[in-house]
Scaffold this motif. Sequence first.
Motif, PDB file in Angstrom:
ATOM      1  N   GLY A 134       0.870  -1.268  -0.119  1.00  0.00           N
ATOM      2  CA  GLY A 134       0.094   0.062  -0.006  1.00  0.00           C
ATOM      3  C   GLY A 134       0.806   1.393  -0.037  1.00  0.00           C
ATOM      4  N   ARG A 135       1.868   1.121   0.684  1.00  0.00           N
ATOM      5  CA  ARG A 135       2.835   2.480   0.795  1.00  0.00           C
ATOM      6  C   ARG A 135       3.645   2.600  -0.567  1.00  0.00           C
ATOM      7  NH1 ARG A 135       3.591   0.446   6.015  1.00  0.00           N
ATOM      8  NH2 ARG A 135       5.359  -0.682   5.366  1.00  0.00           N
ATOM      9  N   ARG A 136       3.684   1.527  -1.269  1.00  0.00           N
ATOM     10  CA  ARG A 136       4.353   1.724  -2.616  1.00  0.00           C
ATOM     11  C   ARG A 136       3.471   2.367  -3.560  1.00  0.00           C
ATOM     12  NH1 ARG A 136       5.661  -3.904  -1.408  1.00  0.00           N
ATOM     13  NH2 ARG A 136       7.998  -4.083  -0.935  1.00  0.00           N
ATOM     14  N   VAL A 137       2.238   1.989  -3.302  1.00  0.00           N
ATOM     15  CA  VAL A 137       1.156   2.889  -4.093  1.00  0.00           C
ATOM     16  C   VAL A 137       1.109   4.396  -3.881  1.00  0.00           C
ATOM     17  CG1 VAL A 137      -1.398   2.883  -4.743  1.00  0.00           C
ATOM     18  CG2 VAL A 137      -0.276   0.809  -4.659  1.00  0.00           C
ATOM     19  N   ALA A 138       0.976   4.783  -2.554  1.00  0.00           N
ATOM     20  CA  ALA A 138       0.960   5.905  -2.116  1.00  0.00           C
ATOM     21  C   ALA A 138       2.134   6.543  -2.609  1.00  0.00           C
ATOM     22  CB  ALA A 138       0.963   6.058  -0.422  1.00  0.00           C
ATOM     23  N   TRP A 150       1.280   5.809 -10.498  1.00  0.00           N
ATOM     24  CA  TRP A 150       0.108   4.804  -9.561  1.00  0.00           C
ATOM     25  C   TRP A 150       0.434   3.438 -10.281  1.00  0.00           C
ATOM     26  CZ3 TRP A 150      -3.412   2.206 -12.558  1.00  0.00           C
ATOM     27  CH2 TRP A 150      -4.044   2.940 -13.576  1.00  0.00           C
ATOM     28  N   TYR A 151       0.529   3.216 -11.612  1.00  0.00           N
ATOM     29  CA  TYR A 151       0.538   1.803 -11.983  1.00  0.00           C
ATOM     30  C   TYR A 151       1.698   1.156 -11.959  1.00  0.00           C
ATOM     31  CZ  TYR A 151       2.416   4.783 -16.097  1.00  0.00           C
ATOM     32  OH  TYR A 151       3.033   5.428 -17.027  1.00  0.00           O
ATOM     33  N   ASP A 152       3.054   1.826 -11.870  1.00  0.00           N
ATOM     34  CA  ASP A 152       4.144   1.453 -11.833  1.00  0.00           C
ATOM     35  C   ASP A 152       4.383   0.144 -10.969  1.00  0.00           C
ATOM     36  OD1 ASP A 152       5.499   2.789 -13.797  1.00  0.00           O
ATOM     37  OD2 ASP A 152       6.381   4.355 -12.776  1.00  0.00           O
ATOM     38  N   PRO A 153       3.890  -0.053  -9.564  1.00  0.00           N
ATOM     39  CA  PRO A 153       4.104  -0.811  -8.575  1.00  0.00           C
ATOM     40  C   PRO A 153       3.171  -2.030  -8.776  1.00  0.00           C
ATOM     41  CG  PRO A 153       3.234   0.837  -7.628  1.00  0.00           C
ATOM     42  CD  PRO A 153       3.652   1.459  -8.829  1.00  0.00           C
ATOM     43  N   LEU A 154       2.105  -1.748  -9.535  1.00  0.00           N
ATOM     44  CA  LEU A 154       1.140  -2.773 -10.124  1.00  0.00           C
ATOM     45  C   LEU A 154       1.786  -3.644 -11.288  1.00  0.00           C
ATOM     46  CD1 LEU A 154      -2.458  -1.055 -10.349  1.00  0.00           C
ATOM     47  CD2 LEU A 154      -1.031  -1.965  -8.305  1.00  0.00           C
ATOM     48  N   VAL A 155       2.503  -2.807 -12.130  1.00  0.00           N
ATOM     49  CA  VAL A 155       3.328  -3.675 -13.212  1.00  0.00           C
ATOM     50  C   VAL A 155       4.292  -4.425 -12.648  1.00  0.00           C
ATOM     51  CG1 VAL A 155       4.563  -3.286 -15.160  1.00  0.00           C
ATOM     52  CG2 VAL A 155       2.371  -1.910 -14.911  1.00  0.00           C
ATOM     53  N   ALA A 156       4.974  -3.806 -11.647  1.00  0.00           N
ATOM     54  CA  ALA A 156       6.278  -4.629 -11.226  1.00  0.00           C
ATOM     55  C   ALA A 156       5.882  -5.780 -10.300  1.00  0.00           C
ATOM     56  CB  ALA A 156       6.997  -3.475 -10.324  1.00  0.00           C
ATOM     57  N   GLY A 157       4.549  -5.862 -10.088  1.00  0.00           N
ATOM     58  CA  GLY A 157       4.076  -6.983  -9.147  1.00  0.00           C
ATOM     59  C   GLY A 157       4.410  -6.862  -7.860  1.00  0.00           C
ATOM     60  N   ASP A 158       4.718  -5.441  -7.352  1.00  0.00           N
ATOM     61  CA  ASP A 158       4.906  -5.227  -5.986  1.00  0.00           C
ATOM     62  C   ASP A 158       3.819  -4.972  -5.000  1.00  0.00           C
ATOM     63  OD1 ASP A 158       7.802  -5.541  -6.548  1.00  0.00           O
ATOM     64  OD2 ASP A 158       7.968  -3.230  -6.957  1.00  0.00           O
ATOM     65  N   VAL A 159       2.704  -5.153  -5.541  1.00  0.00           N
ATOM     66  CA  VAL A 159       1.267  -4.754  -4.707  1.00  0.00           C
ATOM     67  C   VAL A 159       0.612  -6.298  -4.818  1.00  0.00           C
ATOM     68  CG1 VAL A 159      -0.512  -3.499  -4.691  1.00  0.00           C
ATOM     69  CG2 VAL A 159       1.726  -2.391  -5.122  1.00  0.00           C
ATOM     70  N   ARG A 160      -0.024  -6.368  -3.766  1.00  0.00           N
ATOM     71  CA  ARG A 160      -1.010  -7.449  -3.561  1.00  0.00           C
ATOM     72  C   ARG A 160      -2.305  -6.663  -3.981  1.00  0.00           C
ATOM     73  NH1 ARG A 160      -0.293  -9.929   2.261  1.00  0.00           N
ATOM     74  NH2 ARG A 160      -0.408  -7.639   2.513  1.00  0.00           N
ATOM     75  N   LEU A 161      -2.777  -7.017  -5.263  1.00  0.00           N
ATOM     76  CA  LEU A 161      -3.952  -6.099  -5.866  1.00  0.00           C
ATOM     77  C   LEU A 161      -5.139  -7.076  -5.635  1.00  0.00           C
ATOM     78  CD1 LEU A 161      -4.852  -3.787  -7.216  1.00  0.00           C
ATOM     79  CD2 LEU A 161      -4.242  -5.063  -9.430  1.00  0.00           C
ATOM     80  N   GLY A 162      -6.249  -6.451  -5.482  1.00  0.00           N
ATOM     81  CA  GLY A 162      -7.695  -6.801  -5.506  1.00  0.00           C
ATOM     82  C   GLY A 162      -8.670  -6.277  -6.678  1.00  0.00           C
TER      83      GLY A 162
END
Length: 323
Positions: free
Chosen positions: A126-130, A135-147
């Motif tokens: 969550g802090r990586r997103v913040a 905003w999409y970089d940590p999602l692309v990198a797989g560094d966030v558990r996304l729902g």
Amino acid sequence: MHETAGVPRRAFLSAVGAAGAAGLAGCVGGRAGARGADDDSVAILAAGSFQHALETGLKPAVDVPIRVEAHGSATVARMVAEGQRDPDIVTVADTALFEDPLSPPWYATFTSNAVVLAYNPETAGGRRVAEAARWYDPLVAGDVRLGRTDPDRDPLGYRTLFTLELAGRHYDDAPALREVVPDRRQIYPETALLGEFETGSIDAAFAYRNMAVERGYDYVSLPDRIDLSDPAHADRYATVSYTLPSGREIRGSLIAYGSTIRRPSEAARSVFAAHTTGTYLDESGFLRRDAFPRYEGDVPAAVRAAVSGDRSEQTAADRTSPR
């Protein structure tokens, strides 16, 4: 832009627990769709994103007892169309579902929403997103558990895919986000999505703005060119689509919630009026416009009178309207 609603986290967790329990009871027992011989309450079968607002906002605002059952809107539509539920009022998060499979004689479009990226600032992901510049970089990198929710079961699911595709086109340096971000392991029921923050199962989730606002979660507001909230970009939204398992193609569009009364009664009309025009919509983070509620089809005079609050008109309409 990062926005935070000022609701204490402990209060949020308590509210989610209470609302979740109520929703689960409805789902298991089917109470919102069942009718009792001496039952004078009004049953609402609604989109999952409306569950919290109905339980905590609408119920205290009306004198009529309300029973709420919530699911993804596609599931709601299927349950009614197949005769599994027979509620007084049906509310869905996409009015396209009133064209098929429900096809009611009339309905009201009464509020809108925006897709946002909610996150939990208490987790590393969550802090990586913040902290992300994009905003999409940590999602692309797989560094966030996304729902996210299931696109085959509710509009939020396919609207998430629309937002990702539009974002991939909007940002010059972004990859094809609809292709690289989604993973089947990210999918949760709409009614439980943000509750996964409590269990620590996810760090962030694509959600509706109201879902984050009413629960006090931090969220990233997305550009209106991609968040499906701005009528000025309706043509842009229409360039994306998703095909349901039935083979029906859903095209991107402005987010629009619709509601209709299936079992006419004075109590149902009273609840419908508060449901589609009440201030609880603003307090819950929904987006309203001057044109709302906007009607489609052959709207009964008694419904228009109830919504307008015209007592004399309502009395006259009641004499000729079915109960």
